[in-house]
Design a protein around this motif. Structure first.
Motif, short mmCIF file in Angstrom:
data_model
loop_
_atom_site.label_atom_id
_atom_site.label_comp_id
_atom_site.label_asym_id
_atom_site.label_seq_id
_atom_site.Cartn_x
_atom_site.Cartn_y
_atom_site.Cartn_z
N VAL A 166 27.14 -19.40 -34.18
CA VAL A 166 27.52 -19.80 -32.83
C VAL A 166 28.37 -18.72 -32.18
N GLY A 167 29.35 -18.22 -32.95
CA GLY A 167 30.20 -17.17 -32.42
C GLY A 167 29.43 -15.90 -32.09
N GLY A 168 28.46 -15.56 -32.94
CA GLY A 168 27.67 -14.36 -32.68
C GLY A 168 26.89 -14.44 -31.38
N TRP A 169 26.28 -15.60 -31.13
CA TRP A 169 25.51 -15.75 -29.89
C TRP A 169 26.43 -15.69 -28.67
N LEU A 170 27.57 -16.36 -28.75
CA LEU A 170 28.50 -16.36 -27.62
C LEU A 170 29.04 -14.96 -27.34
N LEU A 171 29.40 -14.23 -28.41
CA LEU A 171 29.97 -12.90 -28.22
C LEU A 171 28.94 -11.89 -27.75
N GLU A 172 27.69 -12.18 -27.99
CA GLU A 172 26.62 -11.31 -27.50
C GLU A 172 26.49 -11.42 -25.98
N HIS A 173 26.89 -12.55 -25.41
CA HIS A 173 26.69 -12.79 -23.99
C HIS A 173 27.99 -12.92 -23.19
N PHE A 174 29.11 -13.26 -23.84
CA PHE A 174 30.36 -13.51 -23.12
C PHE A 174 31.51 -12.82 -23.83
N GLY A 177 36.90 -15.17 -25.56
CA GLY A 177 37.44 -16.48 -25.23
C GLY A 177 36.38 -17.56 -25.14
N SER A 178 35.11 -17.17 -25.03
CA SER A 178 34.03 -18.16 -24.92
C SER A 178 33.89 -18.99 -26.19
N VAL A 179 34.34 -18.46 -27.34
CA VAL A 179 34.23 -19.24 -28.58
C VAL A 179 35.13 -20.46 -28.54
N PHE A 180 36.10 -20.48 -27.63
CA PHE A 180 36.95 -21.65 -27.45
C PHE A 180 36.42 -22.57 -26.35
N LEU A 181 35.90 -22.00 -25.29
CA LEU A 181 35.45 -22.81 -24.16
C LEU A 181 34.21 -23.63 -24.49
N VAL A 182 33.46 -23.24 -25.53
CA VAL A 182 32.30 -24.03 -25.93
C VAL A 182 32.71 -25.44 -26.35
N ASN A 183 34.00 -25.62 -26.68
CA ASN A 183 34.47 -26.94 -27.08
C ASN A 183 34.49 -27.94 -25.92
N LEU A 184 34.65 -27.45 -24.70
CA LEU A 184 34.92 -28.35 -23.58
C LEU A 184 33.79 -29.34 -23.29
N PRO A 185 32.51 -28.91 -23.20
CA PRO A 185 31.46 -29.89 -22.89
C PRO A 185 31.37 -31.02 -23.91
N ILE A 186 31.49 -30.69 -25.20
CA ILE A 186 31.36 -31.72 -26.22
C ILE A 186 32.55 -32.67 -26.16
N MET A 187 33.74 -32.15 -25.95
CA MET A 187 34.90 -33.02 -25.83
C MET A 187 34.80 -33.91 -24.59
N LEU A 303 32.12 -4.14 -38.58
CA LEU A 303 32.97 -2.96 -38.55
C LEU A 303 32.56 -1.89 -39.55
N VAL A 304 31.89 -2.29 -40.63
CA VAL A 304 31.43 -1.31 -41.61
C VAL A 304 29.98 -0.92 -41.35
N LEU A 305 29.11 -1.93 -41.21
CA LEU A 305 27.70 -1.63 -40.94
C LEU A 305 27.43 -1.42 -39.45
N ASP A 306 28.39 -1.77 -38.59
CA ASP A 306 28.31 -1.52 -37.14
C ASP A 306 27.12 -2.23 -36.50
N VAL A 307 26.94 -3.51 -36.81
CA VAL A 307 25.90 -4.30 -36.16
C VAL A 307 26.54 -5.17 -35.08
N SER A 308 25.75 -5.68 -34.15
CA SER A 308 26.26 -6.50 -33.07
C SER A 308 26.67 -7.88 -33.59
N PRO A 309 27.48 -8.61 -32.82
CA PRO A 309 27.88 -9.95 -33.27
C PRO A 309 26.68 -10.88 -33.51
#
Length: 501
Positions: A166-174, A177-187, A303-309
């Protein structure tokens, strides 16, 4: 068992209707979100390091203070829910969790983010025991209740592994801080739907609330965790020993208090049952291993293999899937084989996966990581399901609530200690290696900070610094992987010895 209708009183309990199952779906989403939130930050660490520039200790606190707060307050919040109403506590916790998520998303410095994570942990502690207590009240039929608790357990176990994806997809697009805001709709859905789909429940005679015991439980957990974390990172120091001593004294007082009071927060007599105490220990150490591998594995990939989130999240997907499949396979396996043997073998499988990570290198190793993490995920998935079942089954029905609180506490504490202890092992090895080459260590205390420092250097110097930093980090991973493999192997042998009958 037949379903009976009408107004006649029968011996058969009422079966859940469609509305009750919809209520379970709402609760399951909340549990999944809480579990995801414990590990979703793993992939965001490099971005947080670049933006907020936390120290190594602050980085660890950002990750694990949430789980520490949840673990320290679970039993207390469970008792509070019994008194004021579990649905009411659930709604209060959901609103608090959403507010804390907003604060974390727009944190401007490490201290603000740590404070927001503490508030998230406090709110999260209200949600976990409330959801399980409500499920027990909503499902009177034994078979339906077993299925409902199984869904709850799957969400709690699978959420931690799903966090990096989930974090990887969010960080790829936003931004991070988006990893926290994803909580709002479900709550928001939880706050709107819960009053309509979930009935209120509370203990009609909860007894006196033990405020002194609640304070003692916090005073025991937090100093001990601090002492373990700091000692692993900096070595034994007088202040850490003092903190550990305070935690031990508080723990002893808590035990004495629970034995003396007529309304204990935690029924300590449960631990006299060999099956119960063994399952709790195996549960904690299984999550300990999974959380540690997720913590340093996500940094290794980025950070070692240098791949995207997103790529890092996808590389973790086989391990996530293996964990889910392991959870589903646990039941069929124990119908054919002794449960002690299945649990020991699952822990041994996870130990083999941790051992495989010793083959990782700084110049490549994505395939090795995927294979090792898949074995860890499969073994831990089986172990978590079986230990949760054993904990609940080992307690008599009138103490099932206390048993569930212990299981939840072990799960959350395992998450936190996995990051704190194994993360500290990685950091200590990494900093020790770099200190030999760069005595000042300025701007190099974490691999994320080192990568950021390298961006401002000439190409030749940057490449040399990155090579040394990555080699040092991989050496730290090897130390943590070896420790994880040994711990899991010893736990497997201990479990087999205690549960072989």
């Amino acid at each position: 068992m037949r379903e009976h209708t009408g107004t006649a009183i029968t011996d058969a309990p009422a079966r859940a209707d469609a509305r009750t199952w919809l209520g379970l779906a709402v609760l399951a989403c909340a549990v999944l979100l809480i579990a995801i939130d414990a590990t979703v930050l793993d992939l965001a660490l490099p971005f947080i390091s670049a933006d907020l520039a936390p120290t190594g200790v602050q980085l660890l606190w950002i990750i694990d203070v949430y789980s520490f707060a949840v673990a320290g307050l679970l039993v207390t919040m469970g008792v509070l829910g019994d008194r004021i109403g579990r649905r009411r506590l659930l709604l209060v916790g959901a609103i608090g969790f959403a507010a804390a998520s907003v604060l974390a998303a727009w944190a401007v410095d490490p201290e603000m983010l740590i404070a927001a994570r503490v508030l998230q942990g406090i709110a999260g502690a209200t949600l976990m025991p409330a959801t399980l207590g409500l499920i027990r009240h909503m499902f009177a039929d034994a078979r339906q209740r077993t299925l409902a608790i199984g869904v709850w357990s799957a969400m709690a176990a699978g959420g931690a592994a799903a966090g990096p994806l989930v974090g990887g997809w969010l960080l790829e697009h936003f931004w991070w801080g988006s990893v926290f805001l994803v909580n709002l709709p479900i709550m928001a859905v939880l706050v709107v739907a819960a009053p309509r789909l979930i009935p209120e429940s509370r203990d009609p005679a909860p007894g006196r609330f033990d405020l002194v015991g609640a304070i003692a439980s916090l005073a025991a957990v937090l100093p001990l965790v601090y002492a373990i974390k700091e000692s692993a990172l900096h070595g034994p120091q007088p202040e850490y020993l003092v903190a550990g001593g305070i935690g031990v004294l508080a723990a002893l007082f808590f035990v004495h208090r629970q034995r003396a009071t007529t309304s204990p927060l935690l029924d300590l007599s449960l631990f006299a049952e060999r099956t119960f105490s063994t399952a709790v220990a195996a549960n904690l150490l299984s999550v300990f291993a999974l959380a540690g591998v997720l913590f340093f594995g996500s940094q290794y990939l980025q950070l070692v293999l240098d791949v995207s989130p997103l790529t890092a999240g996808l590389l973790m997907l086989p391990g996530t899937a293996a964990s889910a499949l392991g959870s589903l396979a646990a039941g069929p396996l124990t119908r054919r084989l002794p449960i002690g043997g299945v649990l020991a073998c699952s822990l041994g499988l996870a130990a083999a996966g941790a051992g495989a990570l010793l083959a990782l290198g700084a110049d490549g190793g994505a395939g090795v990581f995927v294979a090792g993490f898949t074995l860890v995920g499969a073994g831990v998935g089986v172990a978590l399901t079986l230990t949760t079942d054993l904990v609940v089954a080992a307690a008599p029905p009138d103490r099932a609530g206390a048993a569930s609180a212990v299981s939840e506490t072990a799960y959350e504490l395992g998450l936190a200690l996995g990051v704190a202890v194994l993360g500290s092992v990685v950091s200590a090895t990494y900093q020790g290696r770099l200190a030999e080459l760069f005595p000042s260590n300025e701007g190099l205390d974490t691999l994320g900070n080192l990568v950021e420092t390298a961006r401002h250097l000439p190409d030749t110097a940057a490449r040399a610094l990155l090579e040394e930093g990555r080699e040092a980090f991989v050496a730290g991973m090897h130390s943590a992987s070896a420790a994880t493999a040994v711990i899991l192997a010893v736990t497997a042998l201990f479990t087999w010895r205690m549960l072989r009958r």
